[in-house]
Design a protein around this motif. Structure first.
Motif, PDB file in Angstrom:
ATOM      1  N   PHE A 198       0.817  -1.212   0.000  1.00  0.00           N
ATOM      2  CA  PHE A 198       0.000   0.000   0.000  1.00  0.00           C
ATOM      3  C   PHE A 198       0.857   1.273   0.000  1.00  0.00           C
ATOM      4  O   PHE A 198       0.368   2.346   0.334  1.00  0.00           O
ATOM      5  N   ARG A 199       2.120   1.129  -0.398  1.00  0.00           N
ATOM      6  CA  ARG A 199       3.012   2.286  -0.371  1.00  0.00           C
ATOM      7  C   ARG A 199       2.504   3.404  -1.298  1.00  0.00           C
ATOM      8  O   ARG A 199       2.604   4.593  -0.980  1.00  0.00           O
ATOM      9  N   ASN A 200       1.953   3.042  -2.433  1.00  0.00           N
ATOM     10  CA  ASN A 200       1.478   4.042  -3.411  1.00  0.00           C
ATOM     11  C   ASN A 200      -0.048   4.129  -3.440  1.00  0.00           C
ATOM     12  O   ASN A 200      -0.624   4.633  -4.416  1.00  0.00           O
ATOM     13  N   ALA A 201      -0.721   3.657  -2.388  1.00  0.00           N
ATOM     14  CA  ALA A 201      -2.189   3.669  -2.385  1.00  0.00           C
ATOM     15  C   ALA A 201      -2.733   5.093  -2.392  1.00  0.00           C
ATOM     16  O   ALA A 201      -3.802   5.364  -2.945  1.00  0.00           O
ATOM     17  N   GLN A 256      -1.744   7.576  -4.059  1.00  0.00           N
ATOM     18  CA  GLN A 256      -1.772   8.137  -5.404  1.00  0.00           C
ATOM     19  C   GLN A 256      -2.748   7.396  -6.320  1.00  0.00           C
ATOM     20  O   GLN A 256      -2.957   7.801  -7.460  1.00  0.00           O
ATOM     21  N   MET A 257      -3.311   6.293  -5.853  1.00  0.00           N
ATOM     22  CA  MET A 257      -4.235   5.527  -6.691  1.00  0.00           C
ATOM     23  C   MET A 257      -5.621   6.178  -6.671  1.00  0.00           C
ATOM     24  O   MET A 257      -6.003   6.836  -5.705  1.00  0.00           O
ATOM     25  N   ASP A 299      -8.567   4.690  -6.568  1.00  0.00           N
ATOM     26  CA  ASP A 299      -9.468   4.077  -5.578  1.00  0.00           C
ATOM     27  C   ASP A 299      -8.839   3.980  -4.203  1.00  0.00           C
ATOM     28  O   ASP A 299      -9.362   3.305  -3.322  1.00  0.00           O
ATOM     29  N   TYR A 300      -7.690   4.665  -4.026  1.00  0.00           N
ATOM     30  CA  TYR A 300      -6.999   4.662  -2.732  1.00  0.00           C
ATOM     31  C   TYR A 300      -6.721   3.238  -2.213  1.00  0.00           C
ATOM     32  O   TYR A 300      -6.853   2.954  -1.028  1.00  0.00           O
ATOM     33  N   GLY A 301      -6.310   2.356  -3.069  1.00  0.00           N
ATOM     34  CA  GLY A 301      -5.872   1.018  -2.658  1.00  0.00           C
ATOM     35  C   GLY A 301      -6.957  -0.010  -2.492  1.00  0.00           C
ATOM     36  O   GLY A 301      -6.697  -1.106  -1.993  1.00  0.00           O
ATOM     37  N   LYS A 302      -8.161   0.295  -2.904  1.00  0.00           N
ATOM     38  CA  LYS A 302      -9.236  -0.687  -2.736  1.00  0.00           C
ATOM     39  C   LYS A 302      -8.998  -1.934  -3.580  1.00  0.00           C
ATOM     40  O   LYS A 302      -9.359  -3.052  -3.189  1.00  0.00           O
ATOM     41  N   SER A 303      -8.370  -1.778  -4.724  1.00  0.00           N
ATOM     42  CA  SER A 303      -8.136  -2.905  -5.627  1.00  0.00           C
ATOM     43  C   SER A 303      -6.897  -3.721  -5.275  1.00  0.00           C
ATOM     44  O   SER A 303      -6.634  -4.741  -5.905  1.00  0.00           O
ATOM     45  N   ILE A 304      -6.152  -3.275  -4.294  1.00  0.00           N
ATOM     46  CA  ILE A 304      -4.934  -4.007  -3.918  1.00  0.00           C
ATOM     47  C   ILE A 304      -5.310  -5.291  -3.174  1.00  0.00           C
ATOM     48  O   ILE A 304      -6.148  -5.267  -2.266  1.00  0.00           O
ATOM     49  N   GLN A 305      -4.665  -6.392  -3.565  1.00  0.00           N
ATOM     50  CA  GLN A 305      -4.936  -7.684  -2.920  1.00  0.00           C
ATOM     51  C   GLN A 305      -4.225  -7.755  -1.571  1.00  0.00           C
ATOM     52  O   GLN A 305      -3.006  -7.564  -1.487  1.00  0.00           O
ATOM     53  N   TRP A 336      -9.109   5.189   6.947  1.00  0.00           N
ATOM     54  CA  TRP A 336      -8.184   6.060   6.188  1.00  0.00           C
ATOM     55  C   TRP A 336      -8.728   6.336   4.791  1.00  0.00           C
ATOM     56  O   TRP A 336      -8.713   7.473   4.317  1.00  0.00           O
ATOM     57  N   ARG A 337      -9.202   5.247   4.140  1.00  0.00           N
ATOM     58  CA  ARG A 337      -9.726   5.417   2.781  1.00  0.00           C
ATOM     59  C   ARG A 337     -10.960   6.343   2.797  1.00  0.00           C
ATOM     60  O   ARG A 337     -11.131   7.191   1.905  1.00  0.00           O
TER      61      ARG A 337
END
Length: 816
Positions: free
Chosen positions: A542-545, A547-548, A550-556, A578-579
């Motif tokens: 989640f280091r770059n969440a 800047q994404m 969806d703020y990291g929602k799609s990260i597994q 946080w999101r």
């Protein structure tokens, strides 16, 4: 073993060894009794014993092949033809060579010829038939002897304790030495001479260990003692084994003499050298002794009594014709186990050939080795007394028993024991064994040395008159004292065992506790390590969440370790907060309550209704707004009155409301199949039905508690139909509308969001929201179905009754 092999082995095994079951066909067996005993079962037992002791298959095969070879060797016959010695029955020679795994020619040469080496020269000498027979028999006896010795050594290796020297102390071996007693027959020969010599040596050892050493111990320890006389048979042992003067030395000298030496010559040499010995005599030395035969008999006075030996056969039986040729032959056998039994066969053939040691010398040396071995051990003697000579269990020959008691030296032994002390122990061992019976010596005696501690213990227990104190040992005279000490020790042992158990159990418990504490510390450190690794993995993912989009929602998310399963939910919650913050930070905080309600509504509808007012601003209490309600003053006055009435009722235990969350005009359909214009409000506890604007929003005193709702039903279209289901079988059915016209905006999502939020706040559970074109409900305890129909000529939605169902007519544009 030979009878076991012939009578216990099966036909295939016998064919393998080229044997037949008839024992009478073998020379070494038909010279004595051939009675059938338990050889068949004994053979199986022997094979099982080999397996138990770890003998390999090759080793067991070697044993039975060697036994079979001895039987075949006994049947080999010699004959002199034209001054040449030949073997007449080649079949047995071939079988012997095959079983011993040597060549037939080498075996034949060893039996009929002898290699003599002297000064580096090698020559071959032929045997005559008699010499060959002697050599054959000597070889058979030697093979059997070497096989027996090899089996014993192999068993000793199997039972040898393989551990440290400290462990070996507690794994000692008890050896049993079973020896024939004295043999006195009508005719006694070389065999009886050797057996009786063996008994003389053991009796000498008995005298040394039991009688002589015991009396010497008393003198060495400074104990007052009167010596007891006993017969020492050393003079008889010297008669047999003394170098250059004894009978064995005289026989060896006769066997080594050049020329023809007979048994008569040997007897004459013995008479000459032993004429003055008090325990030896013959007819030549005592002509008047008619019991001895002239030039045949001699008498030795053993400690067990007089024995007359017949000299005939002594020379031949004493000779050992096992020449180096036989040893070399068997050492070169292809059978590794058999070759191992003959290590001296490796000697160079050119080395000067020495004459083999005689049977008497070999027996004397074996007895010397046995005595050396016994002196290293702690022997215990079991004396066997024969009650009679007829092997009867009911006959007791008193004279025969007295004779055995006398010659076994038991009388002297009893006199020494009775005059001496039944028990003696070193001071340190005695104190170690009995210190627990005295509080002066338990657990350790610190007022002097071990002797002082023993004296204190003995005097305290009142045994001072029954003991003597030596230089290094205490001597106890009476068994009664020893039994008393043992009894007191046995009474203390359970208490000591309990004490030791308590200490050991405490030590074990403390050790286990430390292990558990250490395990917990290790587990805690490991869990921390795994959790840190898991959190570090999350941080990397989640280091770059930020800047994404969806703020990291799609990260597994990685699979959590066992130690991180509880933390996973908290981490998810932290991420969700946080999101949510990242999403909501671009909205003013004043809009957050509406966003929260919109999220609740969207979650409840779950995409089943496309239009629910999510694009507009939600006001909630629309009747308090002058733009929506021309009679807002009357409404506000009525709501204040309701609050005041509820407040006074709250004092009597009735639940009141604090604020109005939602309000609006509705078209209501009742159980009488009639529709009417009404108003309603949703408070923080209850849904109230109010009269219309014409009657100034009068409270109809009919309400539904939010906690009593079971579900909400709406349609997927643009209509504003809402059904609140309650367990009272009288649901609330109405459609939202304006004061005089239809609503220009969708307020269903706002209403659903507010009611669902309050229901969750009150009950802690989610309220079910149904979305369907056909809604099932109950009015006046009757089941009804609301069907939404589009009508082209309808501008304002309305209800009508049709055959038990409720038809909700809406403009065509409302349907999806």
């Amino acid at each position: 073993s030979v009878f076991q092999l012939l009578r216990g082995a099966n036909d295939n095994e016998l064919r393998q060894y080229e044997l037949q079951k008839e024992t009478g066909k073998y020379h070494y067996l038909n010279q004595g009794s051939m009675d059938i005993l338990t050889e068949k079962s004994d053979y199986k037992g022997t094979c099982n014993a080999f397996k138990t002791l770890g003998f390999s298959t090759d080793e067991v095969q070697t044993i039975w092949r060697t036994v079979a070879a001895i039987l075949h060797l006994g049947n080999v016959e010699f004959q002199t033809i034209e001054d040449e010695l030949v073997i007449t029955n080649k079949q047995h020679l071939q079988s012997t060579a095959k079983l011993l795994q040597v060549t037939e020619s080498a075996l034949s040469t060893a039996l009929t010829k002898r290699v003599i080496a002297a000064g580096g020269n090698v020559m071959q000498k032929d045997h005559n038939a008699t010499q060959a027979e002697y050599g054959k028999d000597a070889l058979a006896k030697a093979i059997y002897d070497r096989l027996f010795t090899w089996i014993i050594s192999r068993i000793n290796r199997a039972i040898l304790f393989r551990g440290s020297k400290t462990q070996a102390r507690f794994n000692s071996v008890i050896g049993v030495l079973d020896i024939y007693g004295f043999e006195i027959f009508d005719s006694n020969s070389f065999e009886q001479f050797c057996i009786n010599y063996c008994n003389e040596k053991l009796q000498q050892l008995f005298i040394e260990l039991v009688l002589k050493q015991e009396q010497e111990e008393y003198q060495r320890e400074g104990i007052e003692w009167t010596n007891i006389d006993y017969f020492n048979n050393k003079i008889i042992c010297d008669l047999v084994e003394q170098p250059h003067k004894g009978i064995i030395a005289i026989m060896d000298e006769a066997c080594l003499s050049v020329g023809k030496v007979t048994d008569d010559t040997l007897l004459g040499a013995m008479d000459k050298n032993l004429s003055k010995h008090p325990h030896y005599t013959s007819r030549q030395l005592k002509p008047t002794d008619k019991e001895l035969k002239h030039r045949e008999d001699f008498r030795i006075t053993h400690y067990a009594g007089d024995v007359i030996y017949n000299i005939n056969g002594f020379i031949e039986k004493n000779k050992d014709t096992l020449y180096q040729d036989f040893k070399r032959l068997l050492h070169n056998s292809k059978d590794a186990n058999l070759s191992e039994m003959w290590p001296e066969g490796a000697q160079d053939i050119k080395k000067t050939t020495k004459r083999p040691l005689t049977a008497g010398t070999l027996f004397q040396r074996s007895m010397a080795d046995l005595v050396v071995t016994l002196l290293k051990k702690e022997p215990f003697y079991v004396r066997c007394i024969k009650p009679n000579d007829i092997k009867s269990s009911t006959v007791f020959d008193e004279e025969r028993v007295q004779h055995q008691v006398r010659y076994l030296g038991l009388l002297e032994n009893v006199r020494v024991r009775r005059a001496g002390f039944v028990n003696r122990q070193r001071y340190d061992k005695f104190l170690l064994r009995y210190k627990m019976i005295s509080h002066y010596t338990w657990p350790n005696f610190r007022s002097g040395n071990e002797r002082d501690g023993v004296r204190v213990l003995i005097e305290e227990k009142g045994f001072a008159q029954d003991v003597k104190y030596g230089h290094t040992k205490i001597f106890i005279r009476s068994p009664r004292t020893l039994f008393a000490l043992e009894q007191q020790r046995n009474e203390m042992i359970p208490h000591i065992v309990t004490l030791l158990q308590k200490r050991v159990r405490g030590w074990i418990a403390r050790r286990n506790y430390k292990k558990m504490k250490a395990a917990i510390a290790i587990m805690r450190a490991y869990k921390t390590y795994k959790l840190r690794s898991y959190v570090q993995d999350l941080a990397n993912r989640f280091r770059n969440a930020k800047q994404m989009r969806d703020y990291g929602k799609s990260i597994q998310w990685p699979h959590p370790p066992l130690a991180g399963r509880k933390a996973e939910a908290k981490l998810h919650r932290m991420f969700d907060f946080w999101r949510a913050f990242m999403i909501l930070r671009k909205y003013p905080r004043s809009e957050w309550p509406q966003l929260r309600l919109q999220i609740i509504a969207a979650t409840a509808l779950a995409g089943r209704r496309p239009y629910w007012g999510q694009q507009r601003r939600w006001l909630g209490d629309y009747l308090a707004n002058s733009q929506d309600n021309s009679g807002y003053d009357a409404y506000s006055t009525n709501v204040r009155n309701m609050k005041n009435q509820q407040a006074s009722a709250n004092a009597n235990g009735v639940e009141s409301f604090r604020q109005v969350l939602f309000s609006g005009f509705v078209k209501k359909f009742n159980r009488h199949n009639k529709q009417a214009d009404r108003a309603f409000i949703v408070t923080d506890t209850t849904i109230y039905k109010l009269d219309g604007i014409k009657k100034k929003f009068r409270n109809l005193q009919r309400s539904i508690g939010i906690r009593e709702l079971t579900s909400i039903s709406i349609t997927p279209g643009r209509d504003q139909l809402v059904v609140f289901h309650s367990p009272k079988n009288n649901d609330l059915v109405f459609s939202l509308q304006g004061e005089h016209t239809t609503l220009k905006e969708d307020r269903i999502g706002e209403l659903v969001g507010i009611v669902c939020k309050k229901y969750h706040d009150i009950t802690g559970t989610e309220l079910r929201v149904n979305v369907s074109n056909n809604i099932a409900c109950r009015l006046g305890d009757k089941a009804r179905t609301i069907v939404v129909e589009a009508a082209s000529n309808v501008e304002i939605p309305n209800f009508r009754h049709n055959a038990g169902n409720i038809i909700f007519e809406v403009p065509a544009s409302y349907c999806v």
